[in-house]
Design a protein around this motif. Sequence first.
Motif, PDB file in Angstrom:
ATOM      1  N   ASN A  33       0.832  -1.204   0.000  1.00  0.00           N
ATOM      2  CA  ASN A  33       0.000   0.000   0.000  1.00  0.00           C
ATOM      3  C   ASN A  33       0.870   1.259   0.000  1.00  0.00           C
ATOM      4  N   SER A  34       1.865   1.270  -0.891  1.00  0.00           N
ATOM      5  CA  SER A  34       2.816   2.389  -0.954  1.00  0.00           C
ATOM      6  C   SER A  34       2.164   3.617  -1.582  1.00  0.00           C
ATOM      7  N   SER A  35       2.777   4.772  -1.361  1.00  0.00           N
ATOM      8  CA  SER A  35       2.220   6.032  -1.871  1.00  0.00           C
ATOM      9  C   SER A  35       2.352   6.154  -3.384  1.00  0.00           C
ATOM     10  N   ASN A  36       3.513   5.753  -3.930  1.00  0.00           N
ATOM     11  CA  ASN A  36       3.777   5.922  -5.359  1.00  0.00           C
ATOM     12  C   ASN A  36       3.694   4.631  -6.163  1.00  0.00           C
ATOM     13  N   GLY A  37       3.402   3.522  -5.485  1.00  0.00           N
ATOM     14  CA  GLY A  37       3.185   2.278  -6.194  1.00  0.00           C
ATOM     15  C   GLY A  37       4.466   1.547  -6.578  1.00  0.00           C
ATOM     16  N   THR A  38       4.272   0.323  -7.100  1.00  0.00           N
ATOM     17  CA  THR A  38       5.357  -0.541  -7.574  1.00  0.00           C
ATOM     18  C   THR A  38       5.054  -0.909  -9.019  1.00  0.00           C
ATOM     19  N   PHE A  39       6.091  -0.904  -9.880  1.00  0.00           N
ATOM     20  CA  PHE A  39       5.870  -1.078 -11.307  1.00  0.00           C
ATOM     21  C   PHE A  39       6.778  -2.166 -11.874  1.00  0.00           C
ATOM     22  N   ILE A  40       6.236  -2.879 -12.844  1.00  0.00           N
ATOM     23  CA  ILE A  40       7.011  -3.827 -13.629  1.00  0.00           C
ATOM     24  C   ILE A  40       7.350  -3.134 -14.943  1.00  0.00           C
ATOM     25  N   SER A  51      13.517 -15.099 -12.084  1.00  0.00           N
ATOM     26  CA  SER A  51      14.879 -14.680 -11.762  1.00  0.00           C
ATOM     27  C   SER A  51      15.462 -13.858 -12.915  1.00  0.00           C
ATOM     28  N   GLY A  52      16.089 -12.729 -12.572  1.00  0.00           N
ATOM     29  CA  GLY A  52      16.683 -11.855 -13.568  1.00  0.00           C
ATOM     30  C   GLY A  52      15.769 -10.739 -14.024  1.00  0.00           C
ATOM     31  N   GLU A  53      14.488 -10.780 -13.637  1.00  0.00           N
ATOM     32  CA  GLU A  53      13.559  -9.720 -14.014  1.00  0.00           C
ATOM     33  C   GLU A  53      13.574  -8.618 -12.952  1.00  0.00           C
ATOM     34  N   CYS A  54      13.062  -7.449 -13.334  1.00  0.00           N
ATOM     35  CA  CYS A  54      13.178  -6.296 -12.442  1.00  0.00           C
ATOM     36  C   CYS A  54      11.812  -5.645 -12.195  1.00  0.00           C
ATOM     37  N   PHE A  55      11.772  -4.805 -11.164  1.00  0.00           N
ATOM     38  CA  PHE A  55      10.623  -3.948 -10.899  1.00  0.00           C
ATOM     39  C   PHE A  55      11.138  -2.629 -10.357  1.00  0.00           C
ATOM     40  N   TYR A  56      10.266  -1.623 -10.308  1.00  0.00           N
ATOM     41  CA  TYR A  56      10.668  -0.261  -9.949  1.00  0.00           C
ATOM     42  C   TYR A  56       9.832   0.250  -8.784  1.00  0.00           C
ATOM     43  N   GLY A  92       9.697   4.052  -6.733  1.00  0.00           N
ATOM     44  CA  GLY A  92      10.273   5.394  -6.788  1.00  0.00           C
ATOM     45  C   GLY A  92      11.156   5.525  -8.013  1.00  0.00           C
ATOM     46  N   LYS A  93      12.416   5.955  -7.799  1.00  0.00           N
ATOM     47  CA  LYS A  93      13.383   6.044  -8.889  1.00  0.00           C
ATOM     48  C   LYS A  93      14.466   4.975  -8.764  1.00  0.00           C
ATOM     49  N   THR A  94      14.107   3.883  -8.102  1.00  0.00           N
ATOM     50  CA  THR A  94      15.049   2.792  -7.863  1.00  0.00           C
ATOM     51  C   THR A  94      14.642   1.563  -8.664  1.00  0.00           C
ATOM     52  N   ARG A  95      15.625   0.962  -9.313  1.00  0.00           N
ATOM     53  CA  ARG A  95      15.415  -0.270 -10.082  1.00  0.00           C
ATOM     54  C   ARG A  95      15.919  -1.450  -9.258  1.00  0.00           C
ATOM     55  N   ILE A  96      15.089  -2.488  -9.138  1.00  0.00           N
ATOM     56  CA  ILE A  96      15.424  -3.645  -8.315  1.00  0.00           C
ATOM     57  C   ILE A  96      15.342  -4.905  -9.170  1.00  0.00           C
ATOM     58  N   ILE A  97      16.424  -5.683  -9.181  1.00  0.00           N
ATOM     59  CA  ILE A  97      16.494  -6.934  -9.936  1.00  0.00           C
ATOM     60  C   ILE A  97      16.617  -8.079  -8.943  1.00  0.00           C
TER      61      ILE A  97
END
Length: 312
Positions: free
Chosen positions: A61-68, A82-87, A89-94
């Motif tokens: 329930n984040s303020s700015n959401g999570t994106f694929i 494995s190896g895929e990412c999501f975003y 804020g302005k941070t990329r997470i793999i």
Amino acid sequence: MAKIIINIEDNTHKETYSFNTDMVSIGRGFNNDIILSDPYVSDAHVQVEKTEAGFCIKDCNSSNGTFIEKNQPINISTIINSGECFYIGKTRIIIYDPNHPVVAAKHFVQDSFFMELLKKTNWLSTLFFLTVFVVLYWTDGVIDLMDKEPFLKMLIPSLSFTILIFFCAGFWTSIGLLVKKKNNFHKQFAIVSLFFSVGLILSYLSSYAGFLLSSEVINTSLLIISELILFFIVIQLTLRFATNISKKVSLIVAGSLCLMLFLPVSIVSAEKYLDFNQLPVYSSYLFPPAVKFVIAKTPDLFLKDCAKLFSN
């Protein structure tokens, strides 16, 4: 117990975390497993859970959401591999599985002797490179005019070129400070000084070749080709020290710049030769005074001999 490897990337750095657990929490709050400083990330933003189907990404329930892939928002949760990412804020997470294949190691290439020499430059060597250029420049016609022109007038051109060397070195040093956060002024100054010094030597050699073959076309062609090769080497070296681009990319950039310069320089030189060429190109001798080729019978001597005939 499962193992989760998480790679965090933002505009300034990259970090990799490894957890021997089934679930990892990510956010700005201090109670998270991974604490981010991204101001667009919520206190408790997202949870990553290892499942049989893959990795379950659950938005808390984040303020700015999570994106694929930046444009697909996660409503509640989703599964990624494995190896895929999501975003967030302005941070990329793999997310990686421990058995995820990695790219083969790059082949290590030893730096050349010249590159190793440039890496060891200091103020003393920088002053030496500048001295070499000044000596070569003054040899190129300045000394011969000392008895005809004031000293200060002869000093201005060499000071102008010295300022140009400082400017070019400072420009590439500024890029290095912005990109690599490192001051490489000594190296950039050495590279630019060597560029002008070797450029003068190449101009001498091309002039000698044109003089011996009595061809301004050969002189101009050799000068353009040699200077472009030198320019290619210098641009590659400055890019290597000022940026983080690979050797292959620096070669492509330097080659592209040389090709862009070759056509206009060639056209201008051809126009100059066709419209403004004065014959004879080399009347009596060739500068610099370090080596002079003297013609046995110069046009000046020939005219004097003719004048003696008519006077008699």
